[in-house]
Design a protein around this motif. Sequence first.
Motif, PDB file in Angstrom:
ATOM      1  N   TYR A 249       5.629   1.769  -6.318  1.00 21.75           N
ATOM      2  CA  TYR A 249       4.604   1.432  -7.303  1.00 21.75           C
ATOM      3  C   TYR A 249       3.637   0.383  -6.720  1.00 21.75           C
ATOM      4  O   TYR A 249       2.413   0.489  -6.869  1.00 21.75           O
ATOM      5  CB  TYR A 249       5.231   0.826  -8.564  1.00 21.75           C
ATOM      6  CG  TYR A 249       6.033   1.746  -9.449  1.00 21.75           C
ATOM      7  CD1 TYR A 249       6.184   3.098  -9.164  1.00 21.75           C
ATOM      8  CD2 TYR A 249       6.633   1.257 -10.604  1.00 21.75           C
ATOM      9  CE1 TYR A 249       6.920   3.927 -10.000  1.00 21.75           C
ATOM     10  CE2 TYR A 249       7.371   2.065 -11.451  1.00 21.75           C
ATOM     11  CZ  TYR A 249       7.526   3.407 -11.140  1.00 21.75           C
ATOM     12  OH  TYR A 249       8.252   4.218 -11.968  1.00 21.75           O
ATOM     13  N   LEU A 250       4.213  -0.647  -6.100  1.00 18.95           N
ATOM     14  CA  LEU A 250       3.405  -1.760  -5.611  1.00 18.95           C
ATOM     15  C   LEU A 250       2.531  -1.365  -4.428  1.00 18.95           C
ATOM     16  O   LEU A 250       1.424  -1.893  -4.266  1.00 18.95           O
ATOM     17  CB  LEU A 250       4.308  -2.942  -5.249  1.00 18.95           C
ATOM     18  CG  LEU A 250       4.892  -3.671  -6.463  1.00 18.95           C
ATOM     19  CD1 LEU A 250       6.012  -4.612  -6.060  1.00 18.95           C
ATOM     20  CD2 LEU A 250       3.787  -4.449  -7.186  1.00 18.95           C
ATOM     21  N   ALA A 251       3.010  -0.443  -3.602  1.00 20.01           N
ATOM     22  CA  ALA A 251       2.161   0.057  -2.519  1.00 20.01           C
ATOM     23  C   ALA A 251       0.926   0.731  -3.103  1.00 20.01           C
ATOM     24  O   ALA A 251      -0.202   0.519  -2.645  1.00 20.01           O
ATOM     25  CB  ALA A 251       2.948   1.023  -1.637  1.00 20.01           C
ATOM     26  N   PHE A 252       1.132   1.538  -4.135  1.00 22.54           N
ATOM     27  CA  PHE A 252       0.013   2.212  -4.790  1.00 22.54           C
ATOM     28  C   PHE A 252      -0.925   1.199  -5.457  1.00 22.54           C
ATOM     29  O   PHE A 252      -2.155   1.253  -5.292  1.00 22.54           O
ATOM     30  CB  PHE A 252       0.530   3.204  -5.835  1.00 22.54           C
ATOM     31  CG  PHE A 252      -0.526   3.688  -6.783  1.00 22.54           C
ATOM     32  CD1 PHE A 252      -1.427   4.672  -6.396  1.00 22.54           C
ATOM     33  CD2 PHE A 252      -0.642   3.140  -8.050  1.00 22.54           C
ATOM     34  CE1 PHE A 252      -2.422   5.098  -7.261  1.00 22.54           C
ATOM     35  CE2 PHE A 252      -1.630   3.570  -8.923  1.00 22.54           C
ATOM     36  CZ  PHE A 252      -2.519   4.549  -8.525  1.00 22.54           C
ATOM     37  N   LEU A 253      -0.360   0.253  -6.219  1.00 25.38           N
ATOM     38  CA  LEU A 253      -1.180  -0.701  -6.957  1.00 25.38           C
ATOM     39  C   LEU A 253      -1.994  -1.587  -6.014  1.00 25.38           C
ATOM     40  O   LEU A 253      -3.161  -1.897  -6.290  1.00 25.38           O
ATOM     41  CB  LEU A 253      -0.295  -1.567  -7.854  1.00 25.38           C
ATOM     42  CG  LEU A 253       0.294  -0.850  -9.076  1.00 25.38           C
ATOM     43  CD1 LEU A 253       1.372  -1.700  -9.733  1.00 25.38           C
ATOM     44  CD2 LEU A 253      -0.811  -0.510 -10.085  1.00 25.38           C
ATOM     45  N   ASN A 254      -1.401  -1.987  -4.904  1.00 26.83           N
ATOM     46  CA  ASN A 254      -2.157  -2.816  -3.962  1.00 26.83           C
ATOM     47  C   ASN A 254      -3.255  -2.023  -3.270  1.00 26.83           C
ATOM     48  O   ASN A 254      -4.337  -2.552  -3.009  1.00 26.83           O
ATOM     49  CB  ASN A 254      -1.208  -3.462  -2.951  1.00 26.83           C
ATOM     50  CG  ASN A 254      -0.517  -4.685  -3.509  1.00 26.83           C
ATOM     51  OD1 ASN A 254      -1.133  -5.722  -3.713  1.00 26.83           O
ATOM     52  ND2 ASN A 254       0.773  -4.569  -3.791  1.00 26.83           N
ATOM     53  N   ARG A 255      -2.998  -0.749  -2.976  1.00 25.49           N
ATOM     54  CA  ARG A 255      -4.077   0.083  -2.434  1.00 25.49           C
ATOM     55  C   ARG A 255      -5.236   0.170  -3.424  1.00 25.49           C
ATOM     56  O   ARG A 255      -6.412   0.141  -3.044  1.00 25.49           O
ATOM     57  CB  ARG A 255      -3.563   1.487  -2.102  1.00 25.49           C
ATOM     58  CG  ARG A 255      -2.732   1.562  -0.840  1.00 25.49           C
ATOM     59  CD  ARG A 255      -2.558   3.005  -0.373  1.00 25.49           C
ATOM     60  NE  ARG A 255      -1.872   3.830  -1.356  1.00 25.49           N
ATOM     61  CZ  ARG A 255      -0.560   4.028  -1.393  1.00 25.49           C
ATOM     62  NH1 ARG A 255       0.213   3.424  -0.487  1.00 25.49           N
ATOM     63  NH2 ARG A 255      -0.008   4.814  -2.299  1.00 25.49           N
ATOM     64  N   GLU A 256      -4.902   0.278  -4.714  1.00 28.61           N
ATOM     65  CA  GLU A 256      -5.936   0.320  -5.742  1.00 28.61           C
ATOM     66  C   GLU A 256      -6.727  -0.992  -5.782  1.00 28.61           C
ATOM     67  O   GLU A 256      -7.952  -0.995  -5.923  1.00 28.61           O
ATOM     68  CB  GLU A 256      -5.307   0.580  -7.116  1.00 28.61           C
ATOM     69  CG  GLU A 256      -4.884   2.013  -7.337  1.00 28.61           C
ATOM     70  CD  GLU A 256      -6.065   2.951  -7.373  1.00 28.61           C
ATOM     71  OE1 GLU A 256      -6.969   2.754  -8.209  1.00 28.61           O
ATOM     72  OE2 GLU A 256      -6.103   3.875  -6.538  1.00 28.61           O
ATOM     73  N   LYS A 257      -6.041  -2.111  -5.644  1.00 24.74           N
ATOM     74  CA  LYS A 257      -6.724  -3.401  -5.642  1.00 24.74           C
ATOM     75  C   LYS A 257      -7.666  -3.518  -4.447  1.00 24.74           C
ATOM     76  O   LYS A 257      -8.825  -3.922  -4.583  1.00 24.74           O
ATOM     77  CB  LYS A 257      -5.698  -4.540  -5.588  1.00 24.74           C
ATOM     78  CG  LYS A 257      -4.968  -4.813  -6.883  1.00 24.74           C
ATOM     79  CD  LYS A 257      -3.851  -5.826  -6.692  1.00 24.74           C
ATOM     80  CE  LYS A 257      -4.354  -7.135  -6.130  1.00 24.74           C
ATOM     81  NZ  LYS A 257      -3.255  -8.104  -5.937  1.00 24.74           N
ATOM     82  N   TYR A 258      -7.185  -3.137  -3.277  1.00 20.71           N
ATOM     83  CA  TYR A 258      -7.984  -3.298  -2.068  1.00 20.71           C
ATOM     84  C   TYR A 258      -9.195  -2.371  -2.053  1.00 20.71           C
ATOM     85  O   TYR A 258     -10.198  -2.660  -1.400  1.00 20.71           O
ATOM     86  CB  TYR A 258      -7.132  -3.031  -0.825  1.00 20.71           C
ATOM     87  CG  TYR A 258      -5.862  -3.843  -0.746  1.00 20.71           C
ATOM     88  CD1 TYR A 258      -5.760  -5.091  -1.368  1.00 20.71           C
ATOM     89  CD2 TYR A 258      -4.753  -3.375  -0.044  1.00 20.71           C
ATOM     90  CE1 TYR A 258      -4.594  -5.823  -1.303  1.00 20.71           C
ATOM     91  CE2 TYR A 258      -3.589  -4.103   0.031  1.00 20.71           C
ATOM     92  CZ  TYR A 258      -3.503  -5.326  -0.601  1.00 20.71           C
ATOM     93  OH  TYR A 258      -2.347  -6.046  -0.525  1.00 20.71           O
ATOM     94  N   ALA A 259      -9.105  -1.247  -2.761  1.00 23.69           N
ATOM     95  CA  ALA A 259     -10.192  -0.274  -2.743  1.00 23.69           C
ATOM     96  C   ALA A 259     -11.359  -0.679  -3.644  1.00 23.69           C
ATOM     97  O   ALA A 259     -12.431  -0.076  -3.576  1.00 23.69           O
ATOM     98  CB  ALA A 259      -9.670   1.100  -3.170  1.00 23.69           C
ATOM     99  N   ARG A 260     -11.169  -1.693  -4.471  1.00 19.39           N
ATOM    100  CA  ARG A 260     -12.194  -2.068  -5.455  1.00 19.39           C
ATOM    101  C   ARG A 260     -13.044  -3.212  -4.912  1.00 19.39           C
ATOM    102  O   ARG A 260     -12.803  -4.389  -5.185  1.00 19.39           O
ATOM    103  CB  ARG A 260     -11.540  -2.439  -6.788  1.00 19.39           C
ATOM    104  CG  ARG A 260     -10.841  -1.231  -7.418  1.00 19.39           C
ATOM    105  CD  ARG A 260      -9.985  -1.631  -8.604  1.00 19.39           C
ATOM    106  NE  ARG A 260      -9.214  -0.477  -9.050  1.00 19.39           N
ATOM    107  CZ  ARG A 260      -9.483   0.232 -10.140  1.00 19.39           C
ATOM    108  NH1 ARG A 260     -10.506  -0.089 -10.900  1.00 19.39           N
ATOM    109  NH2 ARG A 260      -8.733   1.265 -10.472  1.00 19.39           N
ATOM    110  N   ASP A 261     -14.036  -2.840  -4.118  1.00 18.78           N
ATOM    111  CA  ASP A 261     -14.906  -3.834  -3.497  1.00 18.78           C
ATOM    112  C   ASP A 261     -15.692  -4.633  -4.533  1.00 18.78           C
ATOM    113  O   ASP A 261     -16.106  -5.761  -4.289  1.00 18.78           O
ATOM    114  CB  ASP A 261     -15.896  -3.149  -2.544  1.00 18.78           C
ATOM    115  CG  ASP A 261     -15.193  -2.482  -1.370  1.00 18.78           C
ATOM    116  OD1 ASP A 261     -14.111  -2.968  -0.997  1.00 18.78           O
ATOM    117  OD2 ASP A 261     -15.715  -1.488  -0.842  1.00 18.78           O
ATOM    118  N   TYR A 262     -15.928  -4.037  -5.699  1.00 18.46           N
ATOM    119  CA  TYR A 262     -16.738  -4.695  -6.729  1.00 18.46           C
ATOM    120  C   TYR A 262     -15.938  -5.716  -7.519  1.00 18.46           C
ATOM    121  O   TYR A 262     -16.475  -6.363  -8.424  1.00 18.46           O
ATOM    122  CB  TYR A 262     -17.307  -3.639  -7.679  1.00 18.46           C
ATOM    123  CG  TYR A 262     -16.267  -2.701  -8.257  1.00 18.46           C
ATOM    124  CD1 TYR A 262     -15.521  -3.062  -9.383  1.00 18.46           C
ATOM    125  CD2 TYR A 262     -16.016  -1.468  -7.653  1.00 18.46           C
ATOM    126  CE1 TYR A 262     -14.562  -2.211  -9.894  1.00 18.46           C
ATOM    127  CE2 TYR A 262     -15.056  -0.608  -8.171  1.00 18.46           C
ATOM    128  CZ  TYR A 262     -14.345  -0.977  -9.290  1.00 18.46           C
ATOM    129  OH  TYR A 262     -13.385  -0.127  -9.786  1.00 18.46           O
TER     130      TYR A 262
END
Length: 358
Positions: A249-262
């Motif tokens: 879960y955390l691997a996915f959630l952190n990828r989501e965080k890093y992808a949000r440049d805005y």
Amino acid sequence: MFVKQSKIVEKICEIPVTLGDISENILEGINTKNSLLHRLYLPEEGGSDSYYLCEGLCKPVFIEPEIVYPYVSGAFSEKFAFRPSPYRFMLPYELSTTGKKNEYNVIPPEELKTRFPMAYGRILEFKRKFLHDTSPLKSSDYSIKGRRFLEYFNTPKIIATEGYHLQAAYDAEGNHVFENGCGIVLKDPERYAYITAVLNSSIARLFPSVCKSEMIYPSYVAPVAMKHFPIVFPDNMLTEDLITTISGYLAFLNREKYARDYGVPNWLRELTSFYEQISNLLVLDTYFINDIDPGLLDALEENIHPYSGDMNSEDSGNILNALYYIKHQILEASSPEKYKFNLGLPGTLNFSQSNEKF
């Protein structure tokens, strides 16, 4: 329950199993005398897969993407998953088909000129203009040091680096290039997610004190130090399965965080923090208490399961909705005000917090 840190460190030092015991190898990253030659910068405006910026020559360059790989540094690494880095790494090596082990050899200049003419031209220009060396190109001009790294290149591994503190991410493809830190290749591939969770827990924040206690003086993310990292596995498969699943879960959630440049929205930060706290709770219970409240464990068992779809899918909305729903099901089923878990460790969970904080 508050325990002095020195007593906790003393207890950790008594753990008999170490990361070295469960690893096939713990290896250093690469070493190069010309980091500006190998390291490439991605232009902000984007471009083709072969377009990069050379920091040494201060100009755009083109290199065949087949010999360019993602690069990890302490400044751009994060927990569980890799933060997108503006750097890439040119590695003009190829896999040898002889022998049982992976063996990557540097591509000689004559072959490089034929197969990868853009890389050849760039290396030659760098040598002449940046290094002011007009001698014929040799393999030693662009080779690297790191025998173990090359032996385990393209092999799945955990990469542990030192940012504000020890942090680890799982490299499923094994093709990330790193210089500082270490790569951890486990004997049992099924335990990568669990060990990644442990290396991102509060236990890891105490590891520098463990190194000091055992008089291990190199950087605590150096292989010679990391092989002493104490490892405890849960007595029951339920807890280990929960930690493994939450690690995913955390691997996915952190990828989501890093992808949000805005900018990362508060709800995503809180969702990630919730699962980090649950993971930390289960790891600390494994190491110290082994007496987690049955009601909480039942709530976790009932709601936390491996996601049935692809967590690398581009359709992340459904996954986020599912993780958000699981979070609230756990909070409703477990009555958080009943459970307190605080060992006085940095970053530990006090599960008596109000729901709003999550």
